[in-house]
Scaffold this active site. Structure first.
Site, PDB file in Angstrom:
ATOM      1  N   LYS A 142       6.621   4.336   8.341  1.00 31.45           N
ATOM      2  CA  LYS A 142       7.224   5.208   7.430  1.00 31.45           C
ATOM      3  C   LYS A 142       8.805   5.149   7.560  1.00 31.45           C
ATOM      4  O   LYS A 142       9.498   5.213   6.792  1.00 31.45           O
ATOM      5  CB  LYS A 142       6.696   6.550   7.540  1.00 31.45           C
ATOM      6  CG  LYS A 142       7.113   7.612   6.628  1.00 31.45           C
ATOM      7  CD  LYS A 142       6.595   8.850   6.814  1.00 31.45           C
ATOM      8  CE  LYS A 142       7.316   9.796   7.713  1.00 31.45           C
ATOM      9  NZ  LYS A 142       6.604  11.078   7.782  1.00 31.45           N
ATOM     10  N   ASP A 161       5.221  10.571   3.019  1.00 36.96           N
ATOM     11  CA  ASP A 161       5.330  11.808   3.733  1.00 36.96           C
ATOM     12  C   ASP A 161       4.298  12.757   3.266  1.00 36.96           C
ATOM     13  O   ASP A 161       3.247  12.608   2.511  1.00 36.96           O
ATOM     14  CB  ASP A 161       6.557  12.285   3.962  1.00 36.96           C
ATOM     15  CG  ASP A 161       7.004  13.292   2.563  1.00 36.96           C
ATOM     16  OD1 ASP A 161       6.300  12.927   1.579  1.00 36.96           O
ATOM     17  OD2 ASP A 161       8.098  13.782   2.767  1.00 36.96           O
TER      18      ASP A 161
END
Ligand code: SF4
Length: 235
Positions: A142, A161
Site C-alpha cells: 500500500k 485503505d
C-alpha cells in the site's frame, strides 16, 4: 485536507445495470463519472514536498490519521530533511518527534531503516518500482502504491485503505474480505489509467460521505447505483 465536493447524480448510461450485475461496464463507468464529478481534484492528503517526504509520511500514517501525521512532519523534516540526515538521527529524538502518531518505536526504526537502505541500495533516491519499494523497512504494497502513484504518476496497484475497502464493497465493486484481495478485484474492474485517481476519490468519499457508521446516503451522488445494505436512505 478537505477537497471540494460537487453533488451530481450517477446514472448508468443504459438502464437496468443491476440486472446485468454490479460489474457491468456501464455501471462501473457511471460510478467513475460520478466520482470525477464529485471529486475532480482529489489528491493525497499527506503534506509532502518530495518522494522521500511522502514515503516517510505514508509510513507514519499506518494506524494514524493524515491530519495527525501532517502535524508532526514539518518539525520532523526540519530536523532531518534528507535520507542522509534521517539515517544518522538519534533514535530517541526520532521517536519523540513522531510519538503522537502511535507505534512510534517501530515507525522510528522503519523510517531510519528505509533511509539507510535508500542510501546503500538506491543511490539516496527513492526507488520508482513497486518491487524495489517494498524492500524498504515499513513500506508494504500500500505504501509503495501511494508513493508510485502520487510522486511518480505510476499505477502499479490500487491503494486500498480502510475507506477504499469499505466503499468499494458497499458499491459491490469488490467482495473479498482482505485489502489485498479487494485490490486484486478492483484492478480487474477499474481501468488502469484510473487507478490513481480512483483511490484518492474513494478515500475522500469514505471520509466525507460514505462514512463507516452512518453513511450520508441522502447527500451521495452514487446513491442511484448503490444497493448496499448499509444505506441509510433510498431514493
Ligand atoms: S449510497 Fe450510501 S452506502 Fe452507498 S455509496 Fe453512497 S453513502 Fe455509501
Amino acid at each position: 485536507m478537505a477537497t471540494s465536493r460537487k453533488k451530481a447524480s450517477a446514472k448508468p448510461s443504459q438502464s437496468n445495470s443491476s440486472a446485468r450485475g454490479p460489474l457491468a461496464p456501464d455501471r462501473v463507468n457511471a460510478i467513475l463519472r460520478a466520482l470525477d464529478e464529485a471529486y475532480p481534484e482529489a489528491k493525497c492528503a499527506l503534506t509532502h514536498r518530495s518522494p522521500w517526504e511522502l514515503l516517510v509520511a505514508t509510513i507514519l500514517s499506518a494506524q494514524c490519521t493524515d491530519v495527525r501525521v501532517n502535524m508532526v512532519t514539518p518539525e520532523l523534516f526540519r530536523r532531518f530533511p534528507t535520507p542522509g540526515a534521517m539515517a544518522q538521527a538519534p533514535l530517541p529524538e526520532l521517536e519523540a518527534l513522531i510519538r503522537t502518531t502511535g507505534f512510534f518505536r517501530n515507525k522510528a526504526k522503519s523510517i531510519q531503516g528505509a533511509a539507510r537502505k535508500i542510501i546503500s541500495d538506491f543511490g539516496s533516491q527513492v526507488p520508482q518500482t513497486l518491487a524495489e519499494l517494498i524492500t524498504l523497512p515499513g513500506a508494504a504494497r500500500k505504501t509503495a502504491s501511494v508513493v508510485l502513484g502520487v510522486s511518480f504518476g505510476k499505477a502499479e496497484g490500487i491503494v486500498v485503505d480502510t475507506h477504499v475497502y469499505r466503499v468499494s464493497r458497499r458499491l459491490e465493486l469488490a467482495k473479498a474480505e482482505t485489502a489485498e484481495k479487494v485490490e486484486q478485484e478492483l484492478m480487474r474492474v477499474i481501468p488502469q489509467d484510473r487507478w490513481i485517481a480512483f483511490s484518492h476519490q474513494l478515500i475522500h468519499h469514505g471520509r466525507q460521505v460514505c462514512i463507516a457508521r452512518k453513511p450520508k446516503c441522502r447527500e451521495c451522488n452514487l446513491e442511484t447505483v448503490c444497493r448496499s445494505k448499509d444505506k441509510t436512505w433510498r431514493s
